[in-house]
Design an enzyme around this catalytic site. Structure first.
Site, mmCIF file in Angstrom:
data_model
loop_
_atom_site.group_PDB
_atom_site.id
_atom_site.type_symbol
_atom_site.label_atom_id
_atom_site.label_comp_id
_atom_site.label_asym_id
_atom_site.label_seq_id
_atom_site.Cartn_x
_atom_site.Cartn_y
_atom_site.Cartn_z
ATOM 1 N N LEU A 35 1.023 -1.202 0.040
ATOM 2 C CA LEU A 35 -0.084 -0.037 -0.088
ATOM 3 C C LEU A 35 0.973 1.045 -0.197
ATOM 4 O O LEU A 35 1.860 1.146 0.556
ATOM 5 C CB LEU A 35 -0.952 0.116 1.193
ATOM 6 C CG LEU A 35 -2.045 -0.886 1.285
ATOM 7 C CD1 LEU A 35 -2.807 -0.878 2.740
ATOM 8 C CD2 LEU A 35 -2.994 -1.051 0.158
ATOM 9 N N ASP A 36 0.463 2.399 -0.557
ATOM 10 C CA ASP A 36 1.165 3.419 -0.610
ATOM 11 C C ASP A 36 1.358 3.866 0.821
ATOM 12 O O ASP A 36 0.437 3.642 1.655
ATOM 13 C CB ASP A 36 0.544 4.618 -1.266
ATOM 14 C CG ASP A 36 0.351 4.296 -2.902
ATOM 15 O OD1 ASP A 36 1.386 3.567 -3.514
ATOM 16 O OD2 ASP A 36 -0.508 4.829 -3.522
ATOM 17 N N SER A 37 2.471 4.754 0.967
ATOM 18 C CA SER A 37 2.506 5.175 2.391
ATOM 19 C C SER A 37 1.542 5.752 3.266
ATOM 20 O O SER A 37 0.848 5.608 4.223
ATOM 21 C CB SER A 37 3.824 6.201 2.442
ATOM 22 O OG SER A 37 3.861 6.997 3.683
ATOM 23 N N ARG B 267 -5.577 6.177 -7.907
ATOM 24 C CA ARG B 267 -5.348 7.562 -7.834
ATOM 25 C C ARG B 267 -5.233 8.238 -9.297
ATOM 26 O O ARG B 267 -5.691 9.088 -9.510
ATOM 27 C CB ARG B 267 -3.798 7.956 -7.146
ATOM 28 C CG ARG B 267 -3.914 7.355 -5.688
ATOM 29 C CD ARG B 267 -2.364 7.296 -5.201
ATOM 30 N NE ARG B 267 -1.818 8.472 -4.963
ATOM 31 C CZ ARG B 267 -0.613 8.677 -4.489
ATOM 32 N NH1 ARG B 267 -0.014 7.525 -3.947
ATOM 33 N NH2 ARG B 267 -0.071 9.791 -4.396
#
Length: 321
Positions: free
Chosen positions: A145-147, A248
């Site tokens: 997962l992205d930060s 996104r």
């Protein structure tokens, strides 16, 4: 801006154990050469600088037990010195465990915490969990997962389980649902986004993803949970592929970027939601659902929204009342 120092490795030979049998060589190198941009890894493969059993191979080659992998001398970004997790970090992660058994665990990853160690990250989720579970040194992330994204993150405790989870992901047998707060009101014709994504590596290894015919296929299905006039909408998002930054970029392409997204978002919308109290990106891995074939065990987990995300939803509901 300070850059991570570069260190040069020597020629290395790696004998493939049973645990790595069946793994693609590109994925093996990405894991082995942490800190190296993927563009350079694929260049090494194209130029034949990586050899398996003294032969050139392409990125899709799957390793066999006993293979001899030759890695050339390469320059790597030296990682930040790893430190043990603080008691606060350990307590935070322990409090966010959603599911656990002898094979795996699922946590509600906090926003703002990287999943692994990096050139500027001294401790990531996986390093912290290995410290918390010394009897499971082989713990690995099943996916990433992205930060800034919170929510369901699956960690395998055993190599065998990791391979099963990776197979489920490749075959589209792991159902992942996200929630996102986005700009504006969606039309029905915008909800299905079937557009290829291309990852462009820039200097320093930073990547930007964009819709491009040169990219890999990517399918995202959006569903409106609640529209807040024409200001914003709370969306349920189903991922049918797992490309980097997929949700996104697809949301941005449709003209509905995610609230608080500093890379692909809308500057004015981000400023607006910050004024309303949102200090992070509103993207949350809401649920995950899969069945482990070897055990016939179905695992379905839902991650509650963090307080900050609940609060911004209440603000928008109040504005629409």
């Amino acid at each position: 801006m300070n850059q991570a120092p570069k260190v040069k490795s020597n020629v290395q030979h790696y004998r493939v154990p049973l645990d790595n049998a069946g793994q693609r060589i590109d994925n093996f190198l990405i894991t082995r050469l942490k800190g190296m941009p993927k563009s350079r890894i694929y260049r090494l493969l194209r130029k034949g600088e990586v050899r398996v059993n003294k032969k050139r191979i392409d990125a899709s080659y799957r390793l066999c037990e006993g293979d001899d992998v030759r890695l050339p001398p390469v320059f790597l970004e030296e990682k930040a010195k790893q430190i043990p997790p603080s008691k606060t970090t350990e307590a935070l992660l322990a409090s966010r465990i959603l599911y656990e058994d002898e094979n795996l665990l699922v946590i509600n990853k906090p926003s703002g915490m990287s999943v692994h160690l990096g050139s500027t990250v001294r401790v990531g989720v996986i390093e912290a969990l290995r410290h918390m579970y010394p009897h499971c040194p082989g713990m690995e992330l099943a996916h990433r997962l992205d930060s800034e994204t919170s929510g369901c993150l699956v960690i395998a405790k055993k190599k065998r389980i990791l391979r099963e989870l990776h197979a489920l992901l490749r075959e589209g047998q792991m159902k992942k649902i996200y929630w996102a707060l986005t700009l504006g009101k969606w039309k029905d014709s915008e909800l299905r986004v079937d557009l290829p994504l291309h990852k462009d590596y820039q200097d320093g290894g930073k990547h930007v993803v964009e819709v491009s015919d040169e990219g890999k296929s990517a399918l995202t299905i959006f569903r409106t949970i609640q529209s807040y006039k024409r200001e914003a909408a709370l969306m349920e998002v189903a991922l049918h592929t797992g490309r980097t930054h997929q949700i996104r970029v697809h949301a941005q392409y449709r003209g509905h970027p995610i609230a608080g997204d500093d890379r692909y978002g809308d500057t004015e919308f981000n400023k607006f939601v910050r004024q309303l109290g949102l200090k992070r990106m509103f993207l949350h891995a809401r649920s995950i659902d899969f069945t482990l074939p070897s055990l016939g065990q179905r695992i379905k987990v839902e991650a509650p929204l963090d307080t900050e995300l609940e609060a911004i939803i209440k603000v928008f509901k109040a504005r629409c009342a």
